[in-house]
Design an enzyme around this catalytic site. Structure first.
Site, PDB file in Angstrom:
ATOM      1  N   HIS A  95       0.836  -1.222  -0.100  1.00 24.82           N
ATOM      2  CA  HIS A  95       0.030  -0.047   0.013  1.00 24.82           C
ATOM      3  C   HIS A  95       0.705   1.031   0.105  1.00 24.82           C
ATOM      4  CE1 HIS A  95      -3.151   2.880   0.936  1.00 24.82           C
ATOM      5  NE2 HIS A  95      -4.027   1.875   0.799  1.00 24.82           N
ATOM      6  N   ASP A  97      -7.875  -5.404  -0.314  1.00 24.70           N
ATOM      7  CA  ASP A  97      -8.638  -6.016  -1.333  1.00 24.70           C
ATOM      8  C   ASP A  97      -8.176  -7.544  -1.325  1.00 24.70           C
ATOM      9  OD1 ASP A  97      -9.716  -3.796  -2.564  1.00 24.70           O
ATOM     10  OD2 ASP A  97      -7.824  -3.015  -3.451  1.00 24.70           O
TER      11      ASP A  97
HETATM   12  N1  CMC Z   1       4.521  -7.391  -5.068  1.00 24.85           N
HETATM   13  C1  CMC Z   1       5.803  -7.268  -5.187  1.00 24.85           C
HETATM   14  N2  CMC Z   1       6.461  -6.345  -5.054  1.00 24.85           N
HETATM   15  C2  CMC Z   1       5.791  -5.090  -4.539  1.00 24.85           C
HETATM   16  C3  CMC Z   1       4.536  -5.071  -4.337  1.00 24.85           C
HETATM   17  C4  CMC Z   1       3.818  -6.142  -4.761  1.00 24.85           C
HETATM   18  N3  CMC Z   1       2.454  -6.117  -4.582  1.00 24.85           N
HETATM   19  N4  CMC Z   1       4.067  -3.732  -3.900  1.00 24.85           N
HETATM   20  C5  CMC Z   1       5.168  -3.038  -3.960  1.00 24.85           C
HETATM   21  N5  CMC Z   1       6.258  -3.984  -4.090  1.00 24.85           N
HETATM   22  C6  CMC Z   1       7.797  -3.600  -4.141  1.00 24.85           C
HETATM   23  C7  CMC Z   1       7.966  -2.594  -5.022  1.00 24.85           C
HETATM   24  O1  CMC Z   1       8.639  -3.297  -6.149  1.00 24.85           O
HETATM   25  C8  CMC Z   1       9.253  -1.988  -4.410  1.00 24.85           C
HETATM   26  O2  CMC Z   1      10.453  -2.720  -4.345  1.00 24.85           O
HETATM   27  P1  CMC Z   1      11.977  -2.116  -4.476  1.00 24.85           P
HETATM   28  O3  CMC Z   1      11.828  -1.198  -3.238  1.00 24.85           O
HETATM   29  O4  CMC Z   1      12.828  -3.113  -4.466  1.00 24.85           O
HETATM   30  O5  CMC Z   1      11.847  -1.013  -5.717  1.00 24.85           O
HETATM   31  C9  CMC Z   1       8.787  -1.657  -2.993  1.00 24.85           C
HETATM   32  O6  CMC Z   1       7.856  -2.847  -2.904  1.00 24.85           O
HETATM   33  C10 CMC Z   1       7.686  -0.302  -2.933  1.00 24.85           C
HETATM   34  O7  CMC Z   1       6.752  -0.276  -3.754  1.00 24.85           O
HETATM   35  P2  CMC Z   1       6.360   0.872  -4.738  1.00 24.85           P
HETATM   36  O8  CMC Z   1       5.830   0.492  -6.096  1.00 24.85           O
HETATM   37  O9  CMC Z   1       7.386   2.087  -4.355  1.00 24.85           O
HETATM   38  O10 CMC Z   1       5.016   1.290  -3.763  1.00 24.85           O
HETATM   39  P3  CMC Z   1       3.765   2.225  -4.326  1.00 24.85           P
HETATM   40  O11 CMC Z   1       3.528   3.070  -3.219  1.00 24.85           O
HETATM   41  O12 CMC Z   1       4.085   3.078  -5.624  1.00 24.85           O
HETATM   42  O13 CMC Z   1       2.659   1.261  -4.718  1.00 24.85           O
HETATM   43  C11 CMC Z   1       0.721  -0.282  -4.560  1.00 24.85           C
HETATM   44  C12 CMC Z   1       1.603   0.755  -3.941  1.00 24.85           C
HETATM   45  C13 CMC Z   1      -0.348  -0.648  -3.893  1.00 24.85           C
HETATM   46  C14 CMC Z   1       0.384   0.208  -5.979  1.00 24.85           C
HETATM   47  C15 CMC Z   1       1.743  -1.456  -4.724  1.00 24.85           C
HETATM   48  O14 CMC Z   1       1.890  -2.016  -3.541  1.00 24.85           O
HETATM   49  C16 CMC Z   1       1.021  -2.460  -5.555  1.00 24.85           C
HETATM   50  O15 CMC Z   1       1.155  -2.696  -6.666  1.00 24.85           O
HETATM   51  N6  CMC Z   1       0.222  -3.557  -4.898  1.00 24.85           N
HETATM   52  C17 CMC Z   1      -0.465  -4.370  -5.615  1.00 24.85           C
HETATM   53  C18 CMC Z   1      -1.845  -3.904  -6.035  1.00 24.85           C
HETATM   54  C19 CMC Z   1      -2.779  -3.489  -4.938  1.00 24.85           C
HETATM   55  O16 CMC Z   1      -3.116  -4.423  -4.320  1.00 24.85           O
HETATM   56  N7  CMC Z   1      -3.367  -2.620  -5.020  1.00 24.85           N
HETATM   57  C20 CMC Z   1      -4.447  -2.371  -3.784  1.00 24.85           C
HETATM   58  C21 CMC Z   1      -3.958  -1.303  -3.047  1.00 24.85           C
HETATM   59  S1  CMC Z   1      -5.191  -1.182  -1.661  1.00 24.85           S
HETATM   60  C22 CMC Z   1      -6.706  -0.671  -2.127  1.00 24.85           C
HETATM   61  C23 CMC Z   1      -6.828   0.596  -2.704  1.00 24.85           C
HETATM   62  O17 CMC Z   1      -6.547   1.402  -1.812  1.00 24.85           O
HETATM   63  O18 CMC Z   1      -7.033   1.049  -3.758  1.00 24.85           O
END
Ligand code: CMC
Length: 440
Positions: free
Chosen positions: A316, A374
């Protein structure tokens, strides 16, 4: 204690110095009730000739709001000062909707009146049915939702004057009341079953389940445990501060667009798998994994930077400890599965195993990637009998309350101006036009 706008000019400032010229500027610092203070950069461009640069808004507060507070480090979510776990266990969705919209918990008479207003707006104009007929029968229900909710503005001209408080209120009631009816209609349409009319003798969640699962040949008798779980899912998704879809609604609304159009824009933004589409993506991912013994392979894919695969339902942007909504839903998830006697569903078993392994895995632990709301909502909704394409629609249904409350708060803000971010331009500098025959 009623909610008051407590943000104030603290007298504190933040000094910004230009290393090249030695010039410095004092920027005001504003405090909220809780959470980090903000540096007020509204006059930054006028004073310094610089913009701030924050493309994914990781350090940007886009507005003042009194509705929802999140502390991502501590895993706290509060609506109008009330903790989400307390609301989920003691309140119900209609009361939470009132709280979000009006700022305080209702008295008994206020509650009764609000519930009555919502119930008596649940029907939609019969002509709206024609919208559905225009969609292919295999249309994604979110595509139908974007179109039909936007289309409501063509039906309710009497509540489109956003400067009239009463019309704003009627629009809000209409949106909250009609969205379950429309969501259920999209479901029925995808199944090829007749639409089911709303019933005023049922609660909000019960009526929604009735409209989704009743057929003319057999009325659906809502199971109290499923009704409670549905209501809880609605509460837990009702609002979440300035996320992508809420910011979309606010930005649309800042141009003074009508509320139905604004909520349609929120639905479009919610659809993506990084946001509301994640609950559908969780189930699709479980199907793709296929069996428990393939979980390690998929965990490796999720960790591989060259592979776009992510573990859906994990991580998240704001919560870096745990998602408090997920903790509540995890409990409901086990309750529902037990009540329905689902003990040997391979997909659900796999979800539980994935949760267990990922929570122990160093990559996920290090990055504080926990199951989010989710992850569990997808599992519950599948157990209830919804097809995966409906999951994001249910999120949209609940979030309509938050979007509407945030839109209303923004319109009522005296300093409302159109939202207009700027950019760091990295394209070509000025160049002369070359006629087509002279181009290389
Ligand atoms: N699986 C694998 N690696 C992950 C994931 C994941 N689901 N989420 C984050 N990471 C890793 C990412 O690769 C990064 O690694 P590194 O530091 O080595 O580069 C690190 O964790 C930080 O991730 P980020 O992309 O900078 O995080 P973000 O804040 O931009 O993204 C997110 C948040 C929710 C989009 C992401 O965690 C994700 O894509 N999760 C899966 C989709 C999901 O479940 N979304 C629902 C969110 S809750 C409901 C809502 O509020 O809509």
């Amino acid at each position: 204690m009623s909610d008051k706008d407590t943000s104030n000019q603290t007298g504190k400032t933040f000094t910004l110095t230009n290393d090249q010229t030695g010039e410095s500027w004092q920027l005001p610092v504003l405090d909220g009730t809780c959470g980090p203070s903000v540096i007020d950069v509204r006059k930054l461009y006028a004073q310094t000739g610089h913009f701030t640069f924050d493309p994914s808004f990781t350090s940007t507060g886009s507005c003042k709001s009194r509705i929802t507070y999140i502390d991502g480090e501590e895993g706290i979510l509060m609506h109008r000062g009330y903790d989400i776990a307390e609301l989920a266990s003691k309140s119900n969705f209609i009361e939470v909707a009132y709280l979000l919209l009006y700022g305080d918990l209702p008295s008994q008479s206020e509650y009764n009146e609000f519930e009555h207003n919502i119930k008596y707006h649940t029907m939609v104009h019969e002509q709206l049915i024609n919208f559905f007929k225009g969609f292919r029968r295999d249309a994604h229900p979110m595509a139908i939702m974007c179109g039909v909710i936007g289309g409501l503005s063509a039906f309710y001209h009497d509540s489109l004057d956003i400067w009239d408080p009463r019309q704003r209120e009627i629009s809000a009631h209409r949106l909250i009341a009609k969205i379950p009816t429309i969501a259920a209609m999209t479901y029925k349409y995808s199944l090829g079953q007749p639409f089911v009319y709303p019933r005023n003798d049922m609660s909000y969640a019960e009526n929604f389940l009735h409209m989704c699962f009743s057929v003319p040949a057999e009325e659906y008798k809502p199971n109290p445990i499923l009704t409670k779980a549905m209501d809880r899912i609605f509460i837990l998704h009702a609002d979440h501060e300035q996320n992508a879809s809420t910011s979309t609604v606010r930005l649309s609304g800042s141009s003074q667009a009508n509320p139905f159009a604004c909520i349609a824009s929120g639905i479009a933004s919610l659809w993506g798998p990084s946001h509301g589409g994640a609950n559908q993506a969780v189930l699709e991912m479980l199907h793709e994994i296929g069996s428990k013994d393939r979980i390690p392979e998929f965990l490796e894919k999720a960790k591989d930077k060259n592979d776009p695969f992510r573990l859906m339902g994990f991580g998240h942007r704001v919560y870096k400890n745990y998602d408090p909504r997920a903790s509540v839903l995890k409990e409901s998830c086990h309750e529902v599965l037990e009540d329905l006697g689902i003990t040997d569903d391979p997909l659900l078993e796999m979800a539980m195993e994935l949760e267990r392994i990922a929570l122990e895995d160093e990559y996920f632990v290090e990055r504080k990637l926990f199951p989010n709301v989710d992850f569990y909502s997808g599992i519950i909704l599948k157990a209830m009998g919804f097809n995966t394409e409906m999951f994001t629609v249910l999120f949209a249904l609940a979030r309509t309350v938050g979007w509407t409350s945030q839109w209303k708060e923004m319109i009522e803000e005296p300093s409302l101006r159109i939202g207009r971010p700027r950019q760091l331009y990295t394209g070509p500098a000025k160049r002369p036009y070359v006629s087509i025959n002279d181009r290389d």
